[in-house]
Design an enzyme around this catalytic site. Structure first.
Site, PDB file in Angstrom:
ATOM      1  N   HIS A  86       0.850  -1.182   0.000  1.00  0.00           N
ATOM      2  CA  HIS A  86       0.000   0.000   0.000  1.00  0.00           C
ATOM      3  C   HIS A  86       0.887   1.235   0.000  1.00  0.00           C
ATOM      4  O   HIS A  86       1.331   1.706   1.047  1.00  0.00           O
ATOM      5  CB  HIS A  86      -0.906  -0.025   1.234  1.00  0.00           C
ATOM      6  CG  HIS A  86      -1.900   1.084   1.302  1.00  0.00           C
ATOM      7  ND1 HIS A  86      -3.048   1.012   2.060  1.00  0.00           N
ATOM      8  CD2 HIS A  86      -1.923   2.306   0.717  1.00  0.00           C
ATOM      9  CE1 HIS A  86      -3.729   2.140   1.941  1.00  0.00           C
ATOM     10  NE2 HIS A  86      -3.057   2.952   1.130  1.00  0.00           N
ATOM     11  N   HIS A 126       1.402   4.832  -2.551  1.00  0.00           N
ATOM     12  CA  HIS A 126       0.989   5.621  -3.721  1.00  0.00           C
ATOM     13  C   HIS A 126       2.208   6.277  -4.361  1.00  0.00           C
ATOM     14  O   HIS A 126       2.965   6.970  -3.674  1.00  0.00           O
ATOM     15  CB  HIS A 126      -0.008   6.693  -3.313  1.00  0.00           C
ATOM     16  CG  HIS A 126      -1.240   6.142  -2.647  1.00  0.00           C
ATOM     17  ND1 HIS A 126      -2.415   5.899  -3.328  1.00  0.00           N
ATOM     18  CD2 HIS A 126      -1.459   5.748  -1.368  1.00  0.00           C
ATOM     19  CE1 HIS A 126      -3.313   5.393  -2.493  1.00  0.00           C
ATOM     20  NE2 HIS A 126      -2.754   5.291  -1.290  1.00  0.00           N
ATOM     21  N   HIS A 156      -9.527   1.215  -1.010  1.00  0.00           N
ATOM     22  CA  HIS A 156      -9.486   1.944   0.254  1.00  0.00           C
ATOM     23  C   HIS A 156     -10.909   1.999   0.805  1.00  0.00           C
ATOM     24  O   HIS A 156     -11.823   2.458   0.119  1.00  0.00           O
ATOM     25  CB  HIS A 156      -9.033   3.391   0.044  1.00  0.00           C
ATOM     26  CG  HIS A 156      -7.568   3.559  -0.214  1.00  0.00           C
ATOM     27  ND1 HIS A 156      -6.892   2.863  -1.158  1.00  0.00           N
ATOM     28  CD2 HIS A 156      -6.657   4.387   0.377  1.00  0.00           C
ATOM     29  CE1 HIS A 156      -5.618   3.235  -1.148  1.00  0.00           C
ATOM     30  NE2 HIS A 156      -5.442   4.160  -0.231  1.00  0.00           N
ATOM     31  N   GLU A 214     -11.093   4.016   6.033  1.00  0.00           N
ATOM     32  CA  GLU A 214      -9.978   4.841   6.526  1.00  0.00           C
ATOM     33  C   GLU A 214     -10.548   5.967   7.389  1.00  0.00           C
ATOM     34  O   GLU A 214     -10.109   6.196   8.503  1.00  0.00           O
ATOM     35  CB  GLU A 214      -9.179   5.422   5.354  1.00  0.00           C
ATOM     36  CG  GLU A 214      -8.019   6.315   5.806  1.00  0.00           C
ATOM     37  CD  GLU A 214      -7.238   6.928   4.640  1.00  0.00           C
ATOM     38  OE1 GLU A 214      -7.715   6.880   3.489  1.00  0.00           O
ATOM     39  OE2 GLU A 214      -6.155   7.482   4.905  1.00  0.00           O
ATOM     40  N   ASP A 223       1.954   3.969   2.961  1.00  0.00           N
ATOM     41  CA  ASP A 223       0.948   4.784   2.271  1.00  0.00           C
ATOM     42  C   ASP A 223       1.586   5.818   1.339  1.00  0.00           C
ATOM     43  O   ASP A 223       1.558   5.655   0.127  1.00  0.00           O
ATOM     44  CB  ASP A 223       0.019   5.470   3.287  1.00  0.00           C
ATOM     45  CG  ASP A 223      -1.362   5.765   2.712  1.00  0.00           C
ATOM     46  OD1 ASP A 223      -1.584   5.467   1.537  1.00  0.00           O
ATOM     47  OD2 ASP A 223      -2.214   6.277   3.459  1.00  0.00           O
ATOM     48  N   ASP A 224       2.127   6.886   1.904  1.00  0.00           N
ATOM     49  CA  ASP A 224       2.721   7.982   1.117  1.00  0.00           C
ATOM     50  C   ASP A 224       4.021   8.403   1.794  1.00  0.00           C
ATOM     51  O   ASP A 224       4.070   9.457   2.450  1.00  0.00           O
ATOM     52  CB  ASP A 224       1.768   9.183   1.097  1.00  0.00           C
ATOM     53  CG  ASP A 224       0.442   8.864   0.438  1.00  0.00           C
ATOM     54  OD1 ASP A 224       0.402   8.720  -0.782  1.00  0.00           O
ATOM     55  OD2 ASP A 224      -0.558   8.755   1.174  1.00  0.00           O
TER      56      ASP A 224
HETATM   57  N1  ADE Z   1      -4.079   8.699  -1.771  1.00  0.00           N
HETATM   58  C1  ADE Z   1      -2.873   8.746  -1.211  1.00  0.00           C
HETATM   59  N2  ADE Z   1      -2.945   8.461   0.086  1.00  0.00           N
HETATM   60  C2  ADE Z   1      -4.235   8.202   0.370  1.00  0.00           C
HETATM   61  C3  ADE Z   1      -4.950   7.831   1.526  1.00  0.00           C
HETATM   62  N3  ADE Z   1      -4.350   7.632   2.698  1.00  0.00           N
HETATM   63  N4  ADE Z   1      -6.276   7.700   1.440  1.00  0.00           N
HETATM   64  C4  ADE Z   1      -6.878   7.876   0.267  1.00  0.00           C
HETATM   65  N5  ADE Z   1      -6.258   8.197  -0.855  1.00  0.00           N
HETATM   66  C5  ADE Z   1      -4.941   8.370  -0.819  1.00  0.00           C
HETATM   67 ZN    ZN Z   2      -3.580   4.837   0.579  1.00  0.00          ZN
END
Ligand code: ADE
Ligand code: ZN
Length: 348
Positions: free
Chosen positions: A27, A29, A205, A208, A285-286
């Protein structure tokens, strides 16, 4: 603010061991893997505005909450406009990840966020970056194009058709991301049906920020093979038990709260998921956007959850097992992971 990352881990496991631990990330992006300097350079070269306050050279991205984080993320992805940009971002993402023990990473990317570039061109760039990183440091990666839920169900069907028109062995599934408030899973049933019929794996997703119903929709209507985040399902005992019984992989993110470093990781949710018996994995995640790389997530998770060597090995392998890689690739990587886990045990 004071996280264990600053004070050093208090787990019995050494940082050296946790860094070397082979990791598979499910997971992550692509647009959230762009270092600030690269984002500023790409934005300038394409005349895109990223607020100076959000992208500080040599520093972190700045944003106050999830919604602002998505705005910054959208500005960064708007700055990726050529195949070469995609190649550079992918290569950088994988090189950085590999230096923290990542051996396998699936990149989500939102083709709809790059209207100036065709899907095949984006793919060409990502594949070139992935190949270069694999040749150089051995990190394996796969691609999971994600539907931007803010753009609705019809656009999602169009996107999936385009993905199917350009198959590639490295494109292993589809995802659904962006703001949960803007699109429930039920809007995307047709897109998911199409993708499933084409043999793509399915992730989404859900839960969340939303409620348990959305997780239920992802399971029952989208029939996902994997869930991203999913935390809201903890609020519904029956649904939580169902996730435990099915052992559906849940790709959770340790530092998902925005902005990271100012809040502890999602320790409560992860402890609850572990207690409930879910099959969840640790993800970043990011990483560039939020801050911590995957190995930072592992350091903090090990500390906060008091991992033993068995725990660390279990999370390492769970990441791989939840991946969308084909069986021969998974078998090869499993053998490599197991050999490496044994080799590094003395470092623990
Ligand atoms: N795009 C990048 N990070 C995200 C996240 N945590 N939730 C939804 N979309 C995303
Ligand atoms: Zn995500």
């Amino acid at each position: 603010m004071n996280t264990s990352l600053e004070t050093g881990p208090t787990t019995g496991l050494s940082k050296e061991y946790l860094l070397a631990l082979p990791k598979a990330e499910l997971h992550c992006h692509l647009g959230g893997c762009v270092p600030t300097e690269m984002a500023a350079r790409l934005a300038k070269s394409h005349g895109v505005e990223i607020p100076e306050s959000a992208v500080r050279h040599g520093g972190r991205y700045r944003f106050a909450n999830f919604d602002e984080g998505l705005i910054v993320l959208n500005a960064v992805t708007s700055s990726m406009q050529t195949a070469r940009d995609f190649e550079e971002v992918t290569y950088e993402s994988l090189k950085v990840a590999a230096s923290g023990g990542v051996r396998y990473r699936e990149h989500y990317f939102d083709p709809q966020n790059h209207p100036k570039l065709s899907y095949p061109e984006m793919l060409k760039g990502i594949l070139a970056g992935a190949q270069a990183a694999e040749d150089e440091v051995g990190v394996v990666s796969r691609i999971v194009p994600a539907i931007n839920r803010e753009l609705g169900g019809e656009a999602a069907v169009e996107l999936v058709r385009e993905i199917i028109r350009h198959p590639h062995e490295y494109v292993v599934g589809i995802g659904l991301d962006s703001d949960e408030k803007a699109g429930r899973p039920s809007e995307f049933v047709a897109a998911y049906d199409l993708a499933r019929e084409a043999g793509l794996k399915l992730s989404a997703h859900a839960g969340e920020h939303g409620n348990p119903d959305e997780v239920e929709e992802a399971l029952d209507l989208l029939k996902v093979d994997r869930l991203d985040h999913g935390y809201a399902a903890l609020e519904d005992a029956e649904l939580s038990s169902r996730l435990a019984a099915s052992q559906l992989p849940v790709a959770a993110c340790w530092f998902v709260d925005y902005p990271a470093w100012e809040v502890p990781g999602r320790i409560r949710d992860h402890k609850a998921m572990a207690a409930a018996g879910w099959n969840f994995t640790i993800n970043s995640d990011d990483p560039a956007l939020i801050g911590p790389e995957l190995h930072d997530c592992y350091f903090d998770a090990a500390t906060q959850m008091g991992w033993t060597v068995d725990d660390a090995e279990r999370y390492s392998l769970a990441g791989l097992e939840g991946s969308f890689a084909d069986s021969p690739t998974k078998d090869r990587l499993r053998a490599e992971f197991e050999a490496e886990l044994e080799r590094i045990r003395p470092l623990a």
